[in-house]
Design a protein around this motif. Structure first.
Motif, PDB file in Angstrom:
ATOM      1  N   GLU A 180      49.402  47.362  39.652  1.00 20.18           N
ATOM      2  CA  GLU A 180      48.885  47.927  38.285  1.00 20.18           C
ATOM      3  C   GLU A 180      48.315  46.692  37.431  1.00 20.18           C
ATOM      4  O   GLU A 180      49.270  45.913  36.881  1.00 20.18           O
ATOM      5  N   PRO A 181      47.091  46.658  37.029  1.00 23.46           N
ATOM      6  CA  PRO A 181      46.567  45.438  36.225  1.00 23.46           C
ATOM      7  C   PRO A 181      47.215  45.461  34.952  1.00 23.46           C
ATOM      8  O   PRO A 181      47.329  46.452  34.161  1.00 23.46           O
ATOM      9  N   TYR A 182      47.780  44.252  34.535  1.00 20.42           N
ATOM     10  CA  TYR A 182      47.974  43.867  33.089  1.00 20.42           C
ATOM     11  C   TYR A 182      48.000  42.456  32.872  1.00 20.42           C
ATOM     12  O   TYR A 182      48.270  41.696  33.928  1.00 20.42           O
ATOM     13  N   PRO A 183      47.661  42.029  31.910  1.00 17.47           N
ATOM     14  CA  PRO A 183      47.415  40.427  31.648  1.00 17.47           C
ATOM     15  C   PRO A 183      48.749  39.838  31.195  1.00 17.47           C
ATOM     16  O   PRO A 183      49.206  39.450  30.164  1.00 17.47           O
ATOM     17  N   TRP A 184      49.532  39.523  32.210  1.00 14.91           N
ATOM     18  CA  TRP A 184      50.656  38.903  32.280  1.00 14.91           C
ATOM     19  C   TRP A 184      50.601  37.435  31.939  1.00 14.91           C
ATOM     20  O   TRP A 184      51.556  37.040  30.920  1.00 14.91           O
ATOM     21  N   LYS A 185      49.347  36.784  31.966  1.00 17.82           N
ATOM     22  CA  LYS A 185      49.377  35.694  31.434  1.00 17.82           C
ATOM     23  C   LYS A 185      49.192  35.431  30.027  1.00 17.82           C
ATOM     24  O   LYS A 185      49.774  34.581  29.346  1.00 17.82           O
ATOM     25  N   VAL A 207      54.970  45.075  22.834  1.00 12.88           N
ATOM     26  CA  VAL A 207      53.647  45.134  23.139  1.00 12.88           C
ATOM     27  C   VAL A 207      53.212  45.606  24.610  1.00 12.88           C
ATOM     28  O   VAL A 207      52.214  46.539  24.896  1.00 12.88           O
ATOM     29  N   CYS A 208      54.319  45.402  25.461  1.00 16.18           N
ATOM     30  CA  CYS A 208      54.280  46.213  26.820  1.00 16.18           C
ATOM     31  C   CYS A 208      54.579  47.498  26.827  1.00 16.18           C
ATOM     32  O   CYS A 208      53.475  48.335  27.467  1.00 16.18           O
ATOM     33  N   MET A 209      55.135  48.060  26.020  1.00 17.76           N
ATOM     34  CA  MET A 209      55.492  49.290  25.920  1.00 17.76           C
ATOM     35  C   MET A 209      54.327  50.356  25.441  1.00 17.76           C
ATOM     36  O   MET A 209      54.065  51.298  25.802  1.00 17.76           O
ATOM     37  N   PHE A 210      53.546  49.576  24.555  1.00 14.76           N
ATOM     38  CA  PHE A 210      52.436  50.387  24.000  1.00 14.76           C
ATOM     39  C   PHE A 210      51.327  50.569  25.251  1.00 14.76           C
ATOM     40  O   PHE A 210      50.736  51.789  25.252  1.00 14.76           O
ATOM     41  N   ASP A 211      51.297  49.626  25.754  1.00 15.64           N
ATOM     42  CA  ASP A 211      50.479  50.063  27.224  1.00 15.64           C
ATOM     43  C   ASP A 211      50.795  50.837  28.110  1.00 15.64           C
ATOM     44  O   ASP A 211      50.007  51.835  28.358  1.00 15.64           O
ATOM     45  N   TYR A 212      52.302  50.908  28.347  1.00 16.54           N
ATOM     46  CA  TYR A 212      52.749  51.873  29.256  1.00 16.54           C
ATOM     47  C   TYR A 212      52.536  53.244  28.624  1.00 16.54           C
ATOM     48  O   TYR A 212      52.176  54.340  29.262  1.00 16.54           O
ATOM     49  N   CYS A 213      52.529  53.556  27.261  1.00 13.10           N
ATOM     50  CA  CYS A 213      52.250  54.761  26.624  1.00 13.10           C
ATOM     51  C   CYS A 213      50.675  55.358  26.291  1.00 13.10           C
ATOM     52  O   CYS A 213      50.436  56.376  26.606  1.00 13.10           O
ATOM     53  N   ILE A 214      49.953  54.325  26.588  1.00 11.91           N
ATOM     54  CA  ILE A 214      48.469  54.517  26.517  1.00 11.91           C
ATOM     55  C   ILE A 214      48.245  55.187  28.016  1.00 11.91           C
ATOM     56  O   ILE A 214      47.684  56.103  27.927  1.00 11.91           O
ATOM     57  N   LYS A 215      48.705  54.528  28.992  1.00 15.95           N
ATOM     58  CA  LYS A 215      48.416  55.093  30.358  1.00 15.95           C
ATOM     59  C   LYS A 215      48.985  56.408  30.538  1.00 15.95           C
ATOM     60  O   LYS A 215      48.579  57.236  31.371  1.00 15.95           O
ATOM     61  N   ARG A 216      50.284  56.574  30.106  1.00 17.83           N
ATOM     62  CA  ARG A 216      51.046  57.904  30.311  1.00 17.83           C
ATOM     63  C   ARG A 216      50.710  59.005  29.435  1.00 17.83           C
ATOM     64  O   ARG A 216      50.613  60.028  30.074  1.00 17.83           O
ATOM     65  N   TYR A 245      39.889  37.121  23.004  1.00 19.05           N
ATOM     66  CA  TYR A 245      39.274  37.243  24.468  1.00 19.05           C
ATOM     67  C   TYR A 245      39.541  38.617  24.857  1.00 19.05           C
ATOM     68  O   TYR A 245      38.449  39.347  25.308  1.00 19.05           O
ATOM     69  N   HIS A 246      40.441  39.256  24.843  1.00 11.86           N
ATOM     70  CA  HIS A 246      40.661  40.838  25.128  1.00 11.86           C
ATOM     71  C   HIS A 246      39.836  41.639  24.098  1.00 11.86           C
ATOM     72  O   HIS A 246      39.449  42.810  24.558  1.00 11.86           O
ATOM     73  N   ALA A 247      39.919  41.506  22.782  1.00 16.44           N
ATOM     74  CA  ALA A 247      39.099  42.137  21.968  1.00 16.44           C
ATOM     75  C   ALA A 247      37.658  42.156  22.189  1.00 16.44           C
ATOM     76  O   ALA A 247      36.657  42.923  22.433  1.00 16.44           O
ATOM     77  N   TYR A 248      37.263  40.950  22.926  1.00 15.77           N
ATOM     78  CA  TYR A 248      35.715  40.773  23.396  1.00 15.77           C
ATOM     79  C   TYR A 248      35.464  41.697  24.287  1.00 15.77           C
ATOM     80  O   TYR A 248      34.278  42.262  24.715  1.00 15.77           O
ATOM     81  N   ARG A 249      36.382  41.633  25.270  1.00 16.15           N
ATOM     82  CA  ARG A 249      36.269  42.460  26.731  1.00 16.15           C
ATOM     83  C   ARG A 249      36.320  43.848  26.072  1.00 16.15           C
ATOM     84  O   ARG A 249      35.457  44.718  26.666  1.00 16.15           O
ATOM     85  N   LYS A 250      37.230  44.389  25.041  1.00 19.64           N
ATOM     86  CA  LYS A 250      37.103  45.733  24.840  1.00 19.64           C
ATOM     87  C   LYS A 250      35.683  46.084  24.081  1.00 19.64           C
ATOM     88  O   LYS A 250      35.522  47.112  24.635  1.00 19.64           O
ATOM     89  N   TYR A 251      35.053  45.135  23.491  1.00 17.26           N
ATOM     90  CA  TYR A 251      33.823  45.333  22.954  1.00 17.26           C
ATOM     91  C   TYR A 251      32.657  45.748  23.861  1.00 17.26           C
ATOM     92  O   TYR A 251      31.988  46.643  23.717  1.00 17.26           O
ATOM     93  N   HIS A 252      32.851  45.063  24.957  1.00 17.26           N
ATOM     94  CA  HIS A 252      31.797  44.965  25.929  1.00 17.26           C
ATOM     95  C   HIS A 252      32.144  46.205  27.064  1.00 17.26           C
ATOM     96  O   HIS A 252      31.358  46.652  27.852  1.00 17.26           O
ATOM     97  N   ALA A 272      48.558  44.518  20.628  1.00 21.42           N
ATOM     98  CA  ALA A 272      49.146  45.206  21.618  1.00 21.42           C
ATOM     99  C   ALA A 272      47.621  46.362  22.138  1.00 21.42           C
ATOM    100  O   ALA A 272      47.724  46.540  23.279  1.00 21.42           O
ATOM    101  N   ILE A 273      46.953  46.873  20.875  1.00 22.16           N
ATOM    102  CA  ILE A 273      45.854  47.605  21.125  1.00 22.16           C
ATOM    103  C   ILE A 273      44.862  46.862  22.179  1.00 22.16           C
ATOM    104  O   ILE A 273      44.373  47.410  22.967  1.00 22.16           O
ATOM    105  N   VAL A 274      44.596  45.666  21.807  1.00 23.12           N
ATOM    106  CA  VAL A 274      43.457  44.970  22.683  1.00 23.12           C
ATOM    107  C   VAL A 274      44.097  44.456  23.833  1.00 23.12           C
ATOM    108  O   VAL A 274      42.989  44.178  24.870  1.00 23.12           O
ATOM    109  N   LEU A 275      45.387  44.377  24.051  1.00 22.32           N
ATOM    110  CA  LEU A 275      45.971  43.980  25.458  1.00 22.32           C
ATOM    111  C   LEU A 275      46.063  45.119  26.367  1.00 22.32           C
ATOM    112  O   LEU A 275      46.244  44.859  27.592  1.00 22.32           O
TER     113      LEU A 275
END
Length: 373
Positions: free
Chosen positions: A48-53, A92-101, A318-325, A365-368
């Motif tokens: 599952e893709p996630y920005p671990w870096k 931060v990580c759990m927020f992403d999990y809840c978005i997907k769930r 960087y992630h906000a820029y990606r979200k924007y586009h 967490a939102i932009v990540l």
């Protein structure tokens, strides 16, 4: 269980800021997730893709400032700060999990509902005789004590309402959002208002088609706000507050100048995590915070700390820029709002659940979050 308790925590944390019993839901979420990971360890997939870096960059920022406790007068505080480091990474990580769930609507519905309930409770409990003069102070007991942070909550609620309108097509939510805007005005907090306006301005480039229904709801919202100004005659008071900000800005510049002078005594690694100012400003007030998170980063962590914070901010941008586009400009606006909000807020961002979790870590967490439009 982990996601349910986390969603309950996200909702209640906004309403009952800093209340220990609410934090128990967060601890329950961590415990349940650890049990889940242990039981499912053989079935887990990291495909599952996630920005671990990016998470690694955040971890380095948190760990460095935890280490700075070692050159303070209370080095044992490193244990508490490292504990909060783990909490924030999980948040931060759990927020992403809840978005997907649960999807965007339910998650942002929790955020918006929490902010709106704070507004309602504040209006109910504040002294009505000073409603237009005391900046919504001494209202709801669990709301942020600083009205600037309260204004930040209202602005975050507005942005969350716009995301709900985008995802669901329920444009009636502009009306309660306009009430949140009135609450923001009543806090007389210039920083959150300016940050909100600028963060939304970047969306103008995205609008190519405007429907009549959108225009109707926007006009109703504007009319609600104008009627408030008309019947309360609050406009002149707020304008006077804006004008006075010019003179007050020089007071803040004095604080920043003193903080930078202190920071230059230990420019490379800073004074350490618990450093506070000892300063009397030009109008005789005793000041202990820098009134800017970025100057606070320099004071506590030196040039090295500033580099770590700059790395964290660049990752978020960087992630906000990606979200924007990706058609998610409102999420990018939330992060931009957060960065601008903390230009004039000096509380540091590592600690237990409280205002910084809502206004700094939640936007990050939102932009990540890896959900794409």
């Amino acid at each position: 269980m982990a996601s349910i308790s986390f969603m309950a925590f996200l909702f209640l944390m906004t309403i009952f800021t800093g209340v220990g019993k609410v934090n128990n839901l967060f601890h329950l979420s961590i415990t349940a997730m650890m049990i889940f990971l242990f039981v499912q360890r053989k079935k887990l997939s990291l495909s599952e893709p996630y920005p671990w870096k990016s998470i690694g960059v955040i971890a380095l920022f948190l760990i460095y400032y935890s280490i700075t406790n070692l050159w303070t007068s209370v080095p044992e505080n490193i244990i508490s700060t490292l504990k909060h480091t783990g909490y924030l990474l999980f948040f931060v990580c759990m927020f992403d999990y809840c978005i997907k769930r649960y999807g965007l609507l339910k998650v942002y519905g929790c955020i918006f509902s929490g902010c709106f309930i704070v507004l309602v409770l504040t209006f109910m409990l504040v002294d009505k005789n000073t409603l237009l003069t005391n900046r919504l102070e001494n209202g709801f007991f669990a709301a942020p004590k600083n009205v600037i942070d309260l204004g930040g909550y209202f602005a975050l609620g507005i942005l969350s309402a716009l995301i709900i309108a985008r995802e669901s097509g329920r444009h009636w939510i502009y009306i309660p959002a306009s009430l949140l805007f009135i609450g923001l005005i009543l806090t007389q907090s210039r920083g959150p208002l300016l940050a909100l306006i600028v963060s939304l301005a970047i969306l103008l480039a995205k609008y190519k088609h405007v429907h009549l229904k959108h225009v109707l709801y926007i006009m109703i919202s504007i009319a609600t706000i104008l009627l408030f100004f008309y019947f309360t005659d609050y406009g002149s008071d707020f304008y006077a507050r804006i004008v006075s900000s010019y003179a007050q800005s020089f007071i803040r510049f004095g604080i920043w100048n003193h903080a930078i002078s202190d920071a230059m005594i230990h420019p490379y690694f800073g004074w350490g995590f618990d450093k506070q100012l000892i300063f009397v400003n030009s109008i005789g007030q005793h000041v202990i915070t820098t009134h800017s998170i970025y100057i606070s980063a320099f004071l506590k962590g030196g040039v090295v700390g500033v580099l770590f914070m700059a790395s964290l901010i660049l990752v978020g941008l960087y992630h906000a820029y990606r979200k924007y586009h990706q058609g998610m400009g409102l999420e990018a606006s939330i992060y931009l709002f957060s960065l601008m909000f903390f230009v004039t807020q000096g509380m540091f961002v590592i600690g237990g659940p409280g205002e910084t979790w809502v206004l700094f870590w939640l936007p990050l967490a939102i932009v990540l979050s890896s959900r794409k439009a």
